[in-house]
Motif scaffolding. Structure first.
Motif, mmCIF file in Angstrom:
data_model
loop_
_atom_site.group_PDB
_atom_site.id
_atom_site.type_symbol
_atom_site.label_atom_id
_atom_site.label_comp_id
_atom_site.label_asym_id
_atom_site.label_seq_id
_atom_site.Cartn_x
_atom_site.Cartn_y
_atom_site.Cartn_z
ATOM 1 N N ALA A 58 -64.594 31.252 -21.530
ATOM 2 C CA ALA A 58 -63.670 30.263 -22.096
ATOM 3 C C ALA A 58 -63.173 29.311 -21.016
ATOM 4 C CB ALA A 58 -62.492 30.960 -22.771
ATOM 5 N N GLY A 59 -62.879 29.839 -19.828
ATOM 6 C CA GLY A 59 -62.413 28.996 -18.729
ATOM 7 C C GLY A 59 -63.484 28.030 -18.255
ATOM 8 N N ILE A 60 -64.702 28.515 -18.107
ATOM 9 C CA ILE A 60 -65.803 27.654 -17.682
ATOM 10 C C ILE A 60 -66.076 26.589 -18.733
ATOM 11 C CG2 ILE A 60 -68.315 27.654 -17.383
ATOM 12 C CD1 ILE A 60 -67.981 30.150 -15.652
ATOM 13 N N ALA A 61 -66.037 26.970 -20.002
ATOM 14 C CA ALA A 61 -66.268 25.997 -21.069
ATOM 15 C C ALA A 61 -65.177 24.932 -21.074
ATOM 16 C CB ALA A 61 -66.332 26.709 -22.417
ATOM 17 N N ARG A 62 -63.928 25.354 -20.922
ATOM 18 C CA ARG A 62 -62.816 24.394 -20.930
ATOM 19 C C ARG A 62 -62.949 23.400 -19.783
ATOM 20 N NH1 ARG A 62 -58.814 27.730 -20.225
ATOM 21 N NH2 ARG A 62 -58.852 28.363 -22.415
ATOM 22 N N ALA A 63 -63.294 23.885 -18.612
ATOM 23 C CA ALA A 63 -63.436 23.009 -17.445
ATOM 24 C C ALA A 63 -64.571 22.011 -17.623
ATOM 25 C CB ALA A 63 -63.665 23.843 -16.190
ATOM 26 N N ALA A 64 -65.587 22.393 -18.395
ATOM 27 C CA ALA A 64 -66.735 21.518 -18.630
ATOM 28 C C ALA A 64 -66.498 20.554 -19.790
ATOM 29 C CB ALA A 64 -67.977 22.360 -18.902
ATOM 30 N N GLY A 65 -65.392 20.710 -20.500
ATOM 31 C CA GLY A 65 -65.127 19.876 -21.663
ATOM 32 C C GLY A 65 -65.752 20.407 -22.938
ATOM 33 N N HIS A 66 -66.179 21.662 -22.912
ATOM 34 C CA HIS A 66 -66.755 22.310 -24.088
ATOM 35 C C HIS A 66 -65.733 23.316 -24.621
ATOM 36 C CE1 HIS A 66 -69.891 22.907 -26.829
ATOM 37 N NE2 HIS A 66 -70.844 23.441 -26.083
ATOM 38 N N ARG A 67 -66.082 24.025 -25.689
ATOM 39 C CA ARG A 67 -65.203 25.080 -26.187
ATOM 40 C C ARG A 67 -66.038 26.281 -26.608
ATOM 41 N NH1 ARG A 67 -64.168 25.455 -31.905
ATOM 42 N NH2 ARG A 67 -65.552 24.078 -33.103
ATOM 43 N N MET A 68 -65.441 27.437 -26.479
ATOM 44 C CA MET A 68 -66.094 28.671 -26.894
ATOM 45 C C MET A 68 -65.802 28.900 -28.366
ATOM 46 S SD MET A 68 -65.794 32.363 -25.009
ATOM 47 C CE MET A 68 -64.454 33.129 -25.918
ATOM 48 N N THR A 69 -66.850 29.074 -29.172
ATOM 49 C CA THR A 69 -66.655 29.179 -30.617
ATOM 50 C C THR A 69 -66.781 30.596 -31.161
ATOM 51 O OG1 THR A 69 -69.006 28.732 -31.008
ATOM 52 C CG2 THR A 69 -67.504 26.837 -31.005
ATOM 53 N N HIS A 70 -67.443 31.478 -30.425
ATOM 54 C CA HIS A 70 -67.705 32.800 -30.982
ATOM 55 C C HIS A 70 -67.877 33.836 -29.876
ATOM 56 C CE1 HIS A 70 -71.736 31.097 -30.244
ATOM 57 N NE2 HIS A 70 -72.143 32.350 -30.076
ATOM 58 N N THR A 71 -67.912 35.088 -30.306
ATOM 59 C CA THR A 71 -68.171 36.218 -29.410
ATOM 60 C C THR A 71 -69.206 37.118 -30.056
ATOM 61 O OG1 THR A 71 -65.936 36.223 -28.465
ATOM 62 C CG2 THR A 71 -67.170 38.271 -28.324
ATOM 63 N N SER A 72 -70.102 37.652 -29.245
ATOM 64 C CA SER A 72 -71.050 38.648 -29.734
ATOM 65 C C SER A 72 -71.126 39.781 -28.721
ATOM 66 C CB SER A 72 -72.442 38.032 -29.942
ATOM 67 O OG SER A 72 -72.956 37.517 -28.730
ATOM 68 N N PHE A 73 -71.485 40.963 -29.206
ATOM 69 C CA PHE A 73 -71.582 42.149 -28.351
ATOM 70 C C PHE A 73 -73.044 42.389 -27.989
ATOM 71 C CE2 PHE A 73 -67.869 43.104 -31.182
ATOM 72 C CZ PHE A 73 -66.891 42.931 -30.213
ATOM 73 N N HIS A 74 -73.285 42.601 -26.708
ATOM 74 C CA HIS A 74 -74.654 42.720 -26.199
ATOM 75 C C HIS A 74 -75.123 44.166 -26.095
ATOM 76 C CE1 HIS A 74 -78.118 42.308 -23.507
ATOM 77 N NE2 HIS A 74 -77.570 43.240 -22.751
ATOM 78 N N GLY A 75 -76.420 44.355 -26.326
ATOM 79 C CA GLY A 75 -77.111 45.588 -25.969
ATOM 80 C C GLY A 75 -76.465 46.858 -26.486
ATOM 81 N N ALA A 76 -76.300 47.825 -25.572
ATOM 82 C CA ALA A 76 -75.762 49.124 -25.960
ATOM 83 C C ALA A 76 -74.349 48.996 -26.538
ATOM 84 C CB ALA A 76 -75.752 50.069 -24.758
ATOM 85 N N LEU A 77 -73.559 48.088 -25.994
ATOM 86 C CA LEU A 77 -72.202 47.901 -26.520
ATOM 87 C C LEU A 77 -72.260 47.453 -27.971
ATOM 88 C CD1 LEU A 77 -69.148 47.841 -25.765
ATOM 89 C CD2 LEU A 77 -69.456 45.399 -25.314
ATOM 90 N N GLY A 78 -73.132 46.511 -28.278
ATOM 91 C CA GLY A 78 -73.262 46.032 -29.641
ATOM 92 C C GLY A 78 -73.798 47.090 -30.585
#
Length: 254
Positions: free
Chosen positions: A95-115
């Motif tokens: 979210a911080g990297i996206a904000r600094a770039a002028g973008h926004r984070m829209t969603h979250t997904s869980f990867h691999g074993a966690l998902g």
């Protein structure tokens, strides 16, 4: 029919790249970006987000176990507060990297074993989904078919959208089967496209056991780290456009 076209991106580390992210970002409508725990690093995250912004592609946090060596595909024994903190940490980074770039984070997904663990276990899923809601209740959870995650999201007031993993086999409950089983990852492009066509035309998928089950999907995911991923993504996009429009889940109304 509106359908998102998605892939897991940013899954390199330092000078090592995995997949042709630049080419895929010219085809996709959204991307799940590795947040440094199972893959990725700050520079890769920044480059992926900025390229996505330039191409009009949504970005979401692809959060996993802290397991670079195992690519997040090994279950780790972590207590719940530690795991919740790890999920929030990863979302905060993207979210911080996206904000600094002028973008926004829209969603979250869980990867691999966690998902996989969250999808199959309601008790395990609940605090992870709550962590997403506490971080940003405007986020959408993007997940493979999972009653556990969907129910937890509903209790938290979170929007949830189902993703069909075009190149991964599922069981009769719609859950992804273990990668240890033969045929769990589908490498034949024609077989993958046949599965996508079935989903679009019939609203069903054929399970590992050969059953046909209904699936209401809002997104189709192609793994960006597999050989031929770019050509396959183009083929999937062509099929989607023959049946409707490619639209990221953040802009889908149904």
């Amino acid at each position: 029919m509106d359908m998102d076209l998605n892939a897991d991106l940013g899954e390199g580390f330092g000078p090592w790249r995995m997949g042709d992210d630049d080419a895929l970002l010219g085809i996709l409508s959204s991307a799940n970006v590795a947040c440094g725990f199972h893959a990725g690093d700050p520079r890769i995250m920044d480059r992926t987000v900025r390229t996505a912004l330039d191409r009009g592609v949504d970005v979401g946090a692809h959060v996993g176990f802290p397991d670079l060596a195992g690519f997040g595909r090994r279950p780790l024994q972590m207590d719940t507060p530690e795991l919740v903190a790890a999920v929030i940490y990863q979302m905060g980074a993207l979210a911080g990297i996206a904000r600094a770039a002028g973008h926004r984070m829209t969603h979250t997904s869980f990867h691999g074993a966690l998902g996989n663990m969250a999808a199959a276990d309601a008790e395990f899923a609940a605090p992870l989904v709550r962590a997403v809601a506490d971080f940003d209740p405007a986020l959408t959870i993007s997940t493979s078919a999972s009653r556990a995650i969907e129910d937890a999201a509903e209790r938290c007031g979170l929007r949830v959208r189902t993703t069909f993993l075009a190149d991964r086999a599922c069981d009769d409950a719609g859950l992804l089967i273990s990668r240890k089983l033969p045929g769990s990852v589908i490498h034949d492009p024609e077989q993958v496209l046949t599965r996508v066509r079935q989903l679009l035309e019939e609203g069903t998928v054929t399970t590992y056991a050969g059953s046909r089950i209904p699936m209401r999907a809002h997104s189709i995911l192609v793994h960006g780290d597999t050989p031929g991923a770019v050509a396959l993504a183009r083929g999937v996009r062509k099929l989607v456009e023959a049946h409707g429009r490619v639209v990221p889940i953040s802009r889908q109304t149904a």
